[in-house]
Design a protein around this motif. Structure first.
Motif, PDB file in Angstrom:
ATOM      1  N   LEU A 243       7.457  -1.750   5.782  1.00  0.00           N
ATOM      2  CA  LEU A 243       6.652  -0.858   4.945  1.00  0.00           C
ATOM      3  C   LEU A 243       5.834  -1.631   3.907  1.00  0.00           C
ATOM      4  CD1 LEU A 243       9.192   2.070   4.556  1.00  0.00           C
ATOM      5  CD2 LEU A 243       7.018   2.083   5.826  1.00  0.00           C
TER       6      LEU A 243
ATOM      7  N   GLU B 167       2.124  -0.449   3.526  1.00  0.00           N
ATOM      8  CA  GLU B 167       1.609   0.201   2.321  1.00  0.00           C
ATOM      9  C   GLU B 167       0.297  -0.432   1.833  1.00  0.00           C
ATOM     10  OE1 GLU B 167       4.147   0.036  -1.125  1.00  0.00           O
ATOM     11  OE2 GLU B 167       4.307  -2.155  -1.117  1.00  0.00           O
TER      12      GLU B 167
ATOM     13  N   ARG C 171       3.489   4.921  -2.121  1.00  0.00           N
ATOM     14  CA  ARG C 171       2.310   4.815  -1.259  1.00  0.00           C
ATOM     15  C   ARG C 171       2.631   5.283   0.172  1.00  0.00           C
ATOM     16  NH1 ARG C 171      -1.754   1.066  -3.426  1.00  0.00           N
ATOM     17  NH2 ARG C 171      -2.301   0.393  -1.329  1.00  0.00           N
TER      18      ARG C 171
ATOM     19  N   ALA D 175       1.257   4.109   3.956  1.00  0.00           N
ATOM     20  CA  ALA D 175       2.254   3.427   4.792  1.00  0.00           C
ATOM     21  C   ALA D 175       2.546   4.226   6.057  1.00  0.00           C
ATOM     22  CB  ALA D 175       3.538   3.196   3.993  1.00  0.00           C
TER      23      ALA D 175
END
Lengths: 434, 434
Positions: free
Chosen positions: A256, A260, A293, A297
């Motif tokens: 992630l 992101e 975020r 993501a």
């Protein structure tokens, strides 16, 4: 997110699709960029201010293009002391790694008596592009400016867009820490044009570096030749090779952390452990519930993410060599054999205690790295971007006698008689004196 | 030919004109090149053969694109033994210099206990462009292929146009000596497109290198990003710094050796000795009476040549730094101070016994060098064009504890929470285990 399995018959086609899936998304911006560059080249500051005022909703004049020392100081005063300390940790470590990276000159006399060598010299001037808006990263300022300083570049100009007039205090603090004092509030293709061609306010530089959006990348491509450029940066990527002995949450966060950055980013998990694959997939879903975020993501993970199960770690390394990822994490018990087998990757993060985010900030090596499979042929930003080689040859009479005749013969064969004569008149002169 | 004198009031303007005089001559070929590349990308071998048949007045099919081993052998058999020996002298010396140039990997543990380093790996595949027609130089084959081999590139594909079907035996002999066995009879933008995008017959490569005409240069510019490229080569240049103790004929031949390459080539003599200036000017005129390539050389010398008289050698070195010439000769009694003062030059030929033509063939360093003032920011071809760096970081628990918190703090400040969490979950895990 795609689930791939190397034991399945459709794997090859699925994997090829995964590699290609971001190619077609690239916006065609060469036309607008050509116009912007031509305008900046022809009308200098006037065009630069017009574009900046239009795109960044600003109100700059040539007199206010440059961010003043007082503005920098005022901005830095807003940065919490703890953050300045973290910036210092990062800067010191980046400086130290790039100093270690500096190559040595070479000079030797060979068995024909010819002195040969190469000498490294720094560029006179460099332009640093720093993205604004959603991608205004202070760490990028350090990563761009410090290697240039370590290399010995005399002048470093920096361009950073300030959309709606917003200055990023930590970006300016990073510039100050890196010794950059010449900073302009411009961005986009117009900033690249100004640095490459020069305007009344911004003197031209010899090389433009730094990541940016599609317009910046296209502008760099178009000014290449007039100035040098670094690699053209695309969306970020990570491949994580993980075995069964990991905390699935840690691996999910590593995936992630790329996702992101950008909806176009790509995060790929490769694992020989189907159980770990399932756990990481679940952990990603869980983290996306709370990640600030998450929207970016999730878009990236859904569209470009992948989990590939493999027979063994050798197979994982071979896939990595085809992907040539920007970042590679080796979250496995024994990283050495995989490390040795990997040929194409921008940067490798070895072992469970070194997530990629360490390299983004405080590892020391540069975080500006080749994307979009270009690690096949290019490298991350480094001191090598800010120095260049001059080779040299010095021949004495005796060594000219030994190697000159072959040059005469080859020059004649290529039909270049002045080349041949330039050597043979000297050989004849040596014969006369002997 | 222009006569300039640094003591005259109009020198600055004249000198600026000299630097700019070749800029406007560059033909605009981006449109045709875009079309050629798009056709090769879309229609592969069909387009490649069509363009080749049209531009090179050939009659190739996909089956005959590749030059066979038998053709290579037959061509090599035509090369006189003495010429093959000269080729061997050149190849051996080029090999030896480029081996010396290979950098070492780096690995160290810093005071925070973090293992850091960078590793060099060779590219998997490279495409070599070799000009045909008037610029079919066997020496260029050696200069392109040998560094790639020394670097460890696995596959080297070579494209050379054969206009009107003419194979150059010495070009093929050079390819054989350099170990290049995959050779195609195609040239121009279409060859660059085939190597970058691949066709059914020519597999794509990772990087395209080698000099070429305006179409080849523009094609390299356009495929940059899909593949790597080397510097974009312009017409050749030399600056000769000469004192009064030279044979004017030798200096004249050095100037003409550049001029005979190309009507756009530029040869500049810089001397503190007005008498030598006059003698060299006269010697150039004399040599032009008998030089086989006098027409090309005269066009170049008349349009772009220059003799600059200077106050002293320091001034000469400073002019060189503004010109950033491809080649620099130091034909002076004491070259060291000028050598040390020069910052920007592709290659330097030190002392009276080392004319530039030595470097074109048998010196050892590469003769593919940055032109058009790009020596300000770029370097000649080298093993560095065929290798790339992977950086790496390995952190142990204790070192993650030391540098991790600064990464968390910076990631949070940049609004990248997954980055921060990917580090902090590992720090928390270490705390739990402690």
């Amino acid at each position: 997110m795609k689930r791939l399995d190397t034991t399945q018959p459709d794997f090859k086609a699925e994997f090829a699709g995964l590699l290609a899936d971001r190619d077609s998304d690239t916006a065609r911006v060469d036309g607008p960029v050509t116009e912007i560059l031509a305008a900046v080249r022809a009308r200098g500051d006037d065009a630069l201010c017009e574009f900046t005022n239009r795109f960044d909703r600003a109100n700059v004049t040539p007199a206010t293009l440059r961010i003043t020392a007082a503005e920098v100081e005022a901005a830095c005063a807003q940065v919490p002391a703890r953050l300045l300390e973290s910036l210092e940790v990062a800067a010191t470590r980046i400086e130290s790694f790039h100093k270690a990276q500096m190559p040595s000159d070479m000079r030797y006399v060979d068995d024909a008596g010819v002195t040969l060598g190469m000498r490294w010299t720094a560029l006179d001037s460099v332009g640093l592009y720093v993205p604004g808006g959603k991608a205004a990263y202070p760490s990028s300022v350090l990563m761009n400016a410090i290697p240039a300083h370590v290399a010995g570049v005399g002048r470093i100009a920096m361009c950073v867009p300030t959309p709606d007039g917003a200055l990023n205090p930590l970006v300016l603090a990073a510039a100050r820490r890196a010794g950059v004092t010449e900073i302009y509030r411009v961005g986009g293709a117009q900033a690249v044009g100004a640095m490459a061609y020069g305007t009344a306010t911004i003197a031209p530089v010899d090389r433009v570096v730094g990541p940016g959006n599609a317009y910046v990348a296209e502008a760099k491509r178009q000014v290449f030749g007039t100035v040098g450029i670094d690699s053209i940066a695309g969306p970020s990527e990570v491949v994580v090779i993980a075995d069964g002995n990991n905390d699935p949450r840690a691996i999910a966060l590593d995936l992630l952390a790329q996702a992101e950055h950008d909806p176009m980013a790509q995060s790929i998990l490769i694992t020989p452990d189907a159980g770990m694959a399932a756990k990481v997939e679940q952990a990603v879903a869980t983290e996306l519930e709370t990640l600030p975020r998450a929207e970016i993501a999730r878009t990236s993970w859904d569209a470009h993410g992948a989990i590939i199960t493999v027979r063994d770690l050798n197979e994982a390394a071979d896939l990595v060599n085809t992907i040539a990822p920007e970042h590679l994490e080796l979250m496995i018990d024994d990283p050495a054999p995989v490390f040795d087998r990997v040929r194409h990757a921008g940067a490798i993060f070895v072992g469970r205690h070194c997530p990629e985010a360490i390299g983004d900030y405080v590892g020391g090596p540069n975080h500006v790295l080749p994307t979009s499979r270009t690690a096949r042929f290019s490298s991350g930003l480094s001191v090598f971007d800010f120095i260049k080689r001059t080779t040299f040859i010095e021949a004495q009479p005796e060594s000219l006698r030994r190697i000159g005749p072959a040059a005469v013969s080859l020059a004649q064969a290529e039909g270049l008689d002045a080349h041949a004569l330039s050597v043979s008149v000297r050989l004849a002169d040596l014969d006369r004196r002997a």
